[in-house]
Write an enzyme that holds these catalytic residues in place. Structure first.
Site, PDB file in Angstrom:
ATOM      1  N   GLU A 194       0.824  -1.206   0.000  1.00  0.00           N
ATOM      2  CA  GLU A 194       0.000   0.000   0.000  1.00  0.00           C
ATOM      3  C   GLU A 194       0.866   1.268   0.000  1.00  0.00           C
ATOM      4  OE1 GLU A 194      -3.467   2.021   2.847  1.00  0.00           O
ATOM      5  OE2 GLU A 194      -2.117   0.491   3.641  1.00  0.00           O
ATOM      6  N   LYS A 215      -9.480   2.705  -3.111  1.00  0.00           N
ATOM      7  CA  LYS A 215     -10.002   2.238  -1.837  1.00  0.00           C
ATOM      8  C   LYS A 215     -11.392   2.826  -1.628  1.00  0.00           C
ATOM      9  CE  LYS A 215      -8.743   1.721   3.059  1.00  0.00           C
ATOM     10  NZ  LYS A 215      -7.775   2.064   4.116  1.00  0.00           N
ATOM     11  N   CYS A 244      -5.619  -2.318   2.646  1.00  0.00           N
ATOM     12  CA  CYS A 244      -5.475  -2.190   4.095  1.00  0.00           C
ATOM     13  C   CYS A 244      -6.661  -2.818   4.811  1.00  0.00           C
ATOM     14  CB  CYS A 244      -5.276  -0.725   4.472  1.00  0.00           C
ATOM     15  SG  CYS A 244      -4.782  -0.471   6.195  1.00  0.00           S
TER      16      CYS A 244
END
Length: 533
Positions: free
Chosen positions: A290, A354, A407
């Site tokens: 990430e 995301k 994440c």
């Protein structure tokens, strides 16, 4: 045992409060990295006896019982979440000059909020409380509903859901694919609370028999499922893909230092260019963690040229990066926490943003209010990140489709949308360097593995400082790197699902279990009322 239960029931005041918090804190030992699931037997047995004391007598009626059990559940939850989530404070120490003042909010404030759901769980159970096996069903129902609510209220934070404490090994993980994490929570609480029956005797034989049977089915199903694993994986039609996971172990303070960007970029490239491990194929896909690209890639063509120089023909780089988007005249750009797929010509061939952002980390809820009192994001990004409108699968030149989770998106079971049906592999990239050498990365890794079991898909998981791993669809680790081990992983794995169940079927099973728990608790409560009256 009866004498001990009696003493626990009769505790009052600060002694009662301390025991409730201690019981909750003990339960945190069931979560990674400890995985001592037997701790929950003690935690929930004590909670049942404390609940017996809180619900004894009818004085004050429903409101008194609701208030007493809510406070008790909150104390239990506060102990559980402080003991299990204290490490979140480590993220604030990365930039201690700016955020050290907020350490008590992370270590105690968040647990105090999350404990509200356990307070509600205990209060729901208290309304249906009785004196036999039915009270265990009431407690199971309350905690299952509490954990379900915790997964989406105020964007949700279902970290360390009770069910994760009953799956320290792959054999004990497989049931989650059938009943889901919240259904398994209900069944787990029922089993963990069963020893309380030994002291009070009523319903003991039947209750313990049910608990033993449920635990035996849990183990038996896991053993059977793993015995079928090789045949199920061999039957998948999709071809194998060779992957390399790069774990660069970049200190978070370095990542925040703009002067070190080029050196960090070159470290990633150097690890990517290493020759394959002995016996391993040349990787088709190279994965970086990430926000590993330290540039706005679309504004830095030189970075794309360097990536093309390192990649061999046909290779694809998948890397976490910040993506910028023009928001219009006079407005600052929108920033996204994204994944890029880049081919060996240096062309961006796929991207995904995301969707589920981290509050106070990536965006600021009630931004105007918090900014007015001097509180900002941990991640210093003008205006914070913007959530993606939808999750886009990343399709490789070979035809394999990756379902991306960035994440902590991997902790949400309901993030698995309908697109999961067409995915070949799960892809989870993360940066757990924020949390250092604490239980956090181990807890995060377990939750990601459970998503692989629920979807029946293999998982590629790449983390900045660990834990990076390749797992099969049964949550078994094929290869991996532990925390702070700077290296690469080379592995070959096939794509395609081996699951017989989907999210809809797990939702149906959850509500069937909840209905059964409610009926058992209600019948027991009605019988209890008739005896008392």
């Amino acid at each position: 045992m009866e004498r001990l239960a009696g003493r626990v029931m009769l505790l009052w005041g600060w002694q009662r409060a301390i025991l409730a918090m201690a019981a909750g804190a003990l339960g945190a030992l069931a979560q990674p990295p400890f995985g001592f699931f037997a701790a929950f037997f003690v935690s929930f047995t004590l909670l049942v006896w404390l609940m017996d004391g809180s619900t004894a007598g009818a004085e004050g009626g429903v409101f008194r019982r609701f208030r007493a059990t809510f406070i008790l559940g909150w104390l239990f939850g506060f102990g559980y979440f402080v003991a299990g989530l204290w490490w979140l404070g480590n993220a604030l120490l990365v930039d201690s000059d700016e955020f050290a003042w907020a350490l008590p909010l992370a270590v105690f404030g968040l647990p105090a909020y999350l404990a509200l759901f356990y307070g509600l769980a205990a209060a729901i159970a208290g309304l249906l409380w009785s004196d036999g096996f039915g009270r265990l069903a009431a407690l199971a129902l309350g905690f299952g509903l509490g954990e379900w609510l915790r997964s989406f209220v105020l964007t949700g934070f279902p970290w360390n859901t009770i069910a994760y404490g009953v799956m320290p090994i792959p054999m004990m993980m497989q049931s989650v694919g059938v009943v889901g994490i919240f259904g398994l929570t209900m069944l787990a609480v029922l089993v963990f609370a069963a020893p309380a029956l030994i002291a009070t005797r009523k319903g003991m034989v039947g209750g313990l028999a049910v608990a033993i049977l449920l635990f035996a089915v849990h183990l038996g199903y896991g053993a059977w499922r793993l015995s079928e694993a090789d045949a199920l994986m061999a039957a998948r039609p999709q071809q194998d893909v060779a992957v390399r996971l790069v774990q660069p172990v970049i200190d978070q303070a370095r990542k925040m230092d703009n002067s070190d960007r080029i050196a960090i970029f070159e470290e990633h490239l150097a690890l990517s260019a290493l020759p394959p491990s002995p016996g391993a194929k040349r990787p088709d896909v190279i994965v970086w963690p990430e926000t590993s690209l330290p540039f706005i890639l679309t504004q830095n063509q030189d970075a794309l040229v360097r990536i093309a120089d390192v990649l061999q023909d046909g290779q694809v780089l998948i890397a976490g990066a910040v993506r910028a988007e023009d928001a219009g005249p006079g407005r600052p750009p929108r920033y996204y926490n994204s994944i890029y797929a880049i081919d060996s010509q240096g062309q961006i061939i796929g991207a995904s943003d995301k969707v589920h952002l981290t509050p106070f980390g990536e965006y600021l809820p009630f931004e105007e209010f918090f900014n007015s009192v001097g509180i900002g994001n941990i991640v210093d990004m003008p205006g914070g990140y913007t959530a993606g409108s939808r999750r886009a699968l990343i399709t490789l030149p070979s035809g394999l489709s990756l379902y991306p989770l960035i994440c902590y998106e991997a902790i949400f079971p309901d993030e698995m949308t309908a697109d999961i049906e067409t995915a070949s592999l799960l892809l989870n990239i993360t940066n757990d360097a924020w949390f250092g050498m604490t239980p956090g990365p181990y807890q995060h890794f377990l939750q990601a593995r459970v998503r692989a079991i629920e979807t029946g898909l293999p998982m590629i998981r790449d983390a900045n400082n660990g834990i990076s791993a390749v797992t099969d669809p049964f949550g078994r680790i094929l290869t991996g790197l532990d925390l702070n081990h700077k290296s690469v992983i080379d592995a070959t794995l096939g794509g395609g699902s081996v699951s017989h169940w989907n999210n809809s079927s797990r939702q149906m099973h959850l509500w069937l279990i909840a209905s059964a728990m409610f009926l058992i608790a209600l019948i027991s409560r009605l019988g209890f009322n008739s005896r008392v009256n």
